[in-house]
Every structure is written in C-alpha cells, then in structure tokens.
Design a protein around this motif. Sequence first.
Motif, PDB file in Angstrom:
ATOM      1  N   ALA A  63     -16.572  15.052  16.094  1.00  0.00           N
ATOM      2  CA  ALA A  63     -16.908  14.747  17.548  1.00  0.00           C
ATOM      3  C   ALA A  63     -16.812  16.572  17.722  1.00  0.00           C
ATOM      4  O   ALA A  63     -16.291  17.199  17.814  1.00  0.00           O
ATOM      5  N   VAL A  64     -17.990  16.389  18.865  1.00  0.00           N
ATOM      6  CA  VAL A  64     -18.284  17.836  19.486  1.00  0.00           C
ATOM      7  C   VAL A  64     -17.553  17.648  20.705  1.00  0.00           C
ATOM      8  O   VAL A  64     -17.575  16.928  21.639  1.00  0.00           O
ATOM      9  N   LEU A  65     -16.616  18.750  21.012  1.00  0.00           N
ATOM     10  CA  LEU A  65     -16.092  18.950  22.276  1.00  0.00           C
ATOM     11  C   LEU A  65     -16.691  20.152  23.063  1.00  0.00           C
ATOM     12  O   LEU A  65     -16.435  21.184  22.853  1.00  0.00           O
ATOM     13  N   GLN A  66     -17.751  19.400  24.041  1.00  0.00           N
ATOM     14  CA  GLN A  66     -18.225  20.640  24.957  1.00  0.00           C
ATOM     15  C   GLN A  66     -17.587  20.963  26.250  1.00  0.00           C
ATOM     16  O   GLN A  66     -18.021  20.315  27.135  1.00  0.00           O
ATOM     17  N   LEU A  67     -16.410  21.402  26.058  1.00  0.00           N
ATOM     18  CA  LEU A  67     -15.580  21.516  26.860  1.00  0.00           C
ATOM     19  C   LEU A  67     -14.820  22.947  27.124  1.00  0.00           C
ATOM     20  O   LEU A  67     -14.863  23.470  25.973  1.00  0.00           O
ATOM     21  N   PRO A  68     -14.416  23.325  28.159  1.00  0.00           N
ATOM     22  CA  PRO A  68     -13.736  24.657  28.235  1.00  0.00           C
ATOM     23  C   PRO A  68     -12.456  24.403  27.920  1.00  0.00           C
ATOM     24  O   PRO A  68     -11.697  23.345  27.803  1.00  0.00           O
ATOM     25  N   PRO A  69     -11.297  25.424  27.485  1.00  0.00           N
ATOM     26  CA  PRO A  69     -10.198  25.162  27.327  1.00  0.00           C
ATOM     27  C   PRO A  69      -9.444  24.542  28.661  1.00  0.00           C
ATOM     28  O   PRO A  69      -9.465  25.144  29.601  1.00  0.00           O
ATOM     29  N   HIS A  70      -8.716  23.390  28.287  1.00  0.00           N
ATOM     30  CA  HIS A  70      -8.373  22.663  29.515  1.00  0.00           C
ATOM     31  C   HIS A  70      -7.374  21.614  28.756  1.00  0.00           C
ATOM     32  O   HIS A  70      -7.413  21.291  27.688  1.00  0.00           O
ATOM     33  N   TRP A  71      -6.292  21.253  29.676  1.00  0.00           N
ATOM     34  CA  TRP A  71      -5.404  20.413  29.202  1.00  0.00           C
ATOM     35  C   TRP A  71      -5.761  18.918  28.567  1.00  0.00           C
ATOM     36  O   TRP A  71      -5.569  18.605  27.553  1.00  0.00           O
ATOM     37  N   GLN A  72      -6.874  18.489  29.097  1.00  0.00           N
ATOM     38  CA  GLN A  72      -7.614  17.102  28.705  1.00  0.00           C
ATOM     39  C   GLN A  72      -8.395  17.536  27.285  1.00  0.00           C
ATOM     40  O   GLN A  72      -8.496  16.598  26.461  1.00  0.00           O
ATOM     41  N   THR A  73      -8.877  18.942  27.258  1.00  0.00           N
ATOM     42  CA  THR A  73      -9.358  19.194  25.963  1.00  0.00           C
ATOM     43  C   THR A  73      -8.550  19.147  24.809  1.00  0.00           C
ATOM     44  O   THR A  73      -8.971  18.678  23.793  1.00  0.00           O
ATOM     45  N   CYS A  86     -12.963  15.093  12.758  1.00  0.00           N
ATOM     46  CA  CYS A  86     -13.270  16.601  12.787  1.00  0.00           C
ATOM     47  C   CYS A  86     -13.789  17.005  13.983  1.00  0.00           C
ATOM     48  O   CYS A  86     -14.757  16.562  14.620  1.00  0.00           O
ATOM     49  N   VAL A  87     -13.037  17.890  14.823  1.00  0.00           N
ATOM     50  CA  VAL A  87     -13.702  18.515  15.765  1.00  0.00           C
ATOM     51  C   VAL A  87     -14.548  19.948  15.606  1.00  0.00           C
ATOM     52  O   VAL A  87     -14.171  20.634  14.754  1.00  0.00           O
ATOM     53  N   THR A  88     -16.090  19.646  15.903  1.00  0.00           N
ATOM     54  CA  THR A  88     -17.004  20.365  15.460  1.00  0.00           C
ATOM     55  C   THR A  88     -17.790  20.914  16.571  1.00  0.00           C
ATOM     56  O   THR A  88     -17.699  20.481  17.696  1.00  0.00           O
ATOM     57  N   ASP A  89     -18.363  22.263  16.306  1.00  0.00           N
ATOM     58  CA  ASP A  89     -19.083  22.827  17.398  1.00  0.00           C
ATOM     59  C   ASP A  89     -20.518  22.613  17.178  1.00  0.00           C
ATOM     60  O   ASP A  89     -21.284  23.051  17.903  1.00  0.00           O
ATOM     61  N   SER A  90     -20.803  21.828  16.199  1.00  0.00           N
ATOM     62  CA  SER A  90     -22.177  21.473  15.756  1.00  0.00           C
ATOM     63  C   SER A  90     -22.623  19.924  16.139  1.00  0.00           C
ATOM     64  O   SER A  90     -21.901  18.949  15.544  1.00  0.00           O
ATOM     65  N   ILE A  91     -23.532  19.806  16.745  1.00  0.00           N
ATOM     66  CA  ILE A  91     -23.990  18.521  17.014  1.00  0.00           C
ATOM     67  C   ILE A  91     -24.529  17.711  16.053  1.00  0.00           C
ATOM     68  O   ILE A  91     -24.668  16.374  15.873  1.00  0.00           O
ATOM     69  N   HIS A  92     -24.864  18.334  14.783  1.00  0.00           N
ATOM     70  CA  HIS A  92     -25.541  17.784  13.860  1.00  0.00           C
ATOM     71  C   HIS A  92     -24.445  16.857  13.042  1.00  0.00           C
ATOM     72  O   HIS A  92     -23.474  17.285  12.548  1.00  0.00           O
ATOM     73  N   VAL A  97     -19.919  12.998  21.414  1.00  0.00           N
ATOM     74  CA  VAL A  97     -20.021  14.009  22.191  1.00  0.00           C
ATOM     75  C   VAL A  97     -19.108  13.918  23.383  1.00  0.00           C
ATOM     76  O   VAL A  97     -19.342  13.067  24.082  1.00  0.00           O
ATOM     77  N   VAL A  98     -18.221  15.089  23.573  1.00  0.00           N
ATOM     78  CA  VAL A  98     -17.266  14.880  24.641  1.00  0.00           C
ATOM     79  C   VAL A  98     -17.794  16.035  25.540  1.00  0.00           C
ATOM     80  O   VAL A  98     -17.539  17.284  25.314  1.00  0.00           O
ATOM     81  N   ASP A 111     -29.379  12.894  20.560  1.00  0.00           N
ATOM     82  CA  ASP A 111     -29.617  11.728  19.978  1.00  0.00           C
ATOM     83  C   ASP A 111     -28.017  11.399  19.435  1.00  0.00           C
ATOM     84  O   ASP A 111     -28.138  10.402  18.713  1.00  0.00           O
ATOM     85  N   VAL A 112     -26.839  11.877  19.809  1.00  0.00           N
ATOM     86  CA  VAL A 112     -25.583  11.355  19.471  1.00  0.00           C
ATOM     87  C   VAL A 112     -25.381   9.994  20.209  1.00  0.00           C
ATOM     88  O   VAL A 112     -25.729   9.866  21.176  1.00  0.00           O
ATOM     89  N   GLN A 113     -24.966   9.262  19.295  1.00  0.00           N
ATOM     90  CA  GLN A 113     -24.700   7.630  19.964  1.00  0.00           C
ATOM     91  C   GLN A 113     -23.719   7.609  21.169  1.00  0.00           C
ATOM     92  O   GLN A 113     -24.044   6.852  21.866  1.00  0.00           O
ATOM     93  N   ASP A 114     -22.510   8.164  20.918  1.00  0.00           N
ATOM     94  CA  ASP A 114     -21.770   8.095  22.261  1.00  0.00           C
ATOM     95  C   ASP A 114     -21.610   9.363  22.831  1.00  0.00           C
ATOM     96  O   ASP A 114     -20.941  10.275  22.122  1.00  0.00           O
ATOM     97  N   VAL A 115     -21.601   9.347  24.181  1.00  0.00           N
ATOM     98  CA  VAL A 115     -21.237  10.703  25.213  1.00  0.00           C
ATOM     99  C   VAL A 115     -20.192  10.170  25.963  1.00  0.00           C
ATOM    100  O   VAL A 115     -20.272   9.209  26.712  1.00  0.00           O
TER     101      VAL A 115
END
Length: 248
Positions: A63-73, A86-92, A97-98, A111-115
């Motif tokens: 899972a890609v977390l495209q988020l800032p440091p935040h309580w929900q993150t 696995c929390v990753t910074d690669s979309i591959h 993607v969150v 192209d990620v299945q779930d956003v």
Amino acid sequence: MVSTPYELLRTELQRDGSRPLLTFYDDATGERVELSVTTFDNWVAKTAGMLRDDLAADAGDRAVLQLPPHWQTLVWAGACWALGVCVTDSIHNASVVVAGPDALEDAAASDVQDVVALSLRPMGARFTDPLPIGVLDYAVEVPGHPDVLVPYVPPPSEELALEHGDSVHTLSGVLDLARDRAEQLGAEPGARLLIAGGELPSALIDALLVPLVVGGSAVLVRNEDTSARAARINSERVTVEAVPAETT
C-alpha cells in the motif's frame, strides 16, 4: 517479546488502554485530536477491516500512503501492519493507494486497482466535493467496520512492513528500528515525544512505534507554528523532542 507492531499495540491496550497514545495538532486549522491507546486501536481495527473486507488486502500486499504525517496516516500504517501489508513509497506493484487532497489527482489517474481518499479535514470529515469515479472516501467507508479486528490471523514477523527507497524492513524489523531510535533519543519508559516536520517514514517510527516500545505517547504537529513550540512543550508535558531522522 512481541514481534510485530500490531501485537505491541494489543499488548499496550491490555496494559493501559485509557492512557494517551497520540495527540495531533494542525496549526494551520487549529485542530487538536487526542487518541488513547483504545481509540487508536479501534481506528486501526476499522481501517484494517476496510482494507481486508472491502479492498481484499492481505499479507504480502503493498500500500502506498501518499499522505503527510497525520493521525490518520499513523492509523493507516497500523492497519497495514496488522494485516501484513507493506507500506511503500513506490506505486509499482501496489494494490492500494491512500491519498490526501494534494495527491488525489495523481492517485486517481494511476493504474492501481484501489484508491482511497482522505480529506484530512478536522474530525476526520468527508470530502465536500465529489471524488473521481471509483475513488473511495475513507470517512464514508470506514465507520461501518467493527471496532475489533476478528476473525484474525496474525501475519508472520518476517513479512515486509516498510519500504522507503532502497531500505526495506520487516514487521519485526520496524520494531528494532523503533527500539534503536528510542535509545538514540534517550526516550525512557513513559516518554512523551514531540514530532514536527520530517518525512512520513520517520514520523511512523517516531510518532507511533517509539511511543509503543517505551510505553509512552507522542505529540505530532502538522504545519507547525514554531513560535508556539515552547508553550506546547510545557502544556503537553513533552519530555523528548524528536528531530526528524532518516529511516535506513
């Protein structure tokens, strides 16, 4: 010794679920949110339930977390690790993607299945404008999931947990990182850490895992008004200032 972040969270829940775990400030909006261990665990359970039941995420997924440091993150990281995602910074090869508002357009076009989209508005509010077709609003979808993650098969400790650049860490490995970081910071049992700024991988360690390994808590600040830092340290009884560190 517990070997995964979720096991540690559940251990702390049994030890003292009512104590504060995370206090979040956004100085741009005036938001302040305080989460006890119990409340944080409830959010993790709901989010993990959404990941597993709605998005079919399982151990070994990414899972890609495209988020800032935040309580929900931090909640999302906890939910991923509860399932062995696995929390990753690669979309591959990512299956989820969150994204926050700033990253939503690119995430929706991927192209990620779930956003999944997070508004990051105070009180975890939903988006006010319609989202792109197929994108889920976290605030709409997550409330219906249970506060307890059952039935549940724990992922093995050697499952990947965090991938940042060339650095890859397992579920047990991120706890080792947190223990080393606690020693580096001089964070003693019950420490209360202040975290402001820095990249997400560093915040995941300092604001979530270090407090868990030392039985303490964190104050996480977004859009910090630095002129208010001294007063906040005093009012929040901060014992350790965590200067952002690289996650290696």
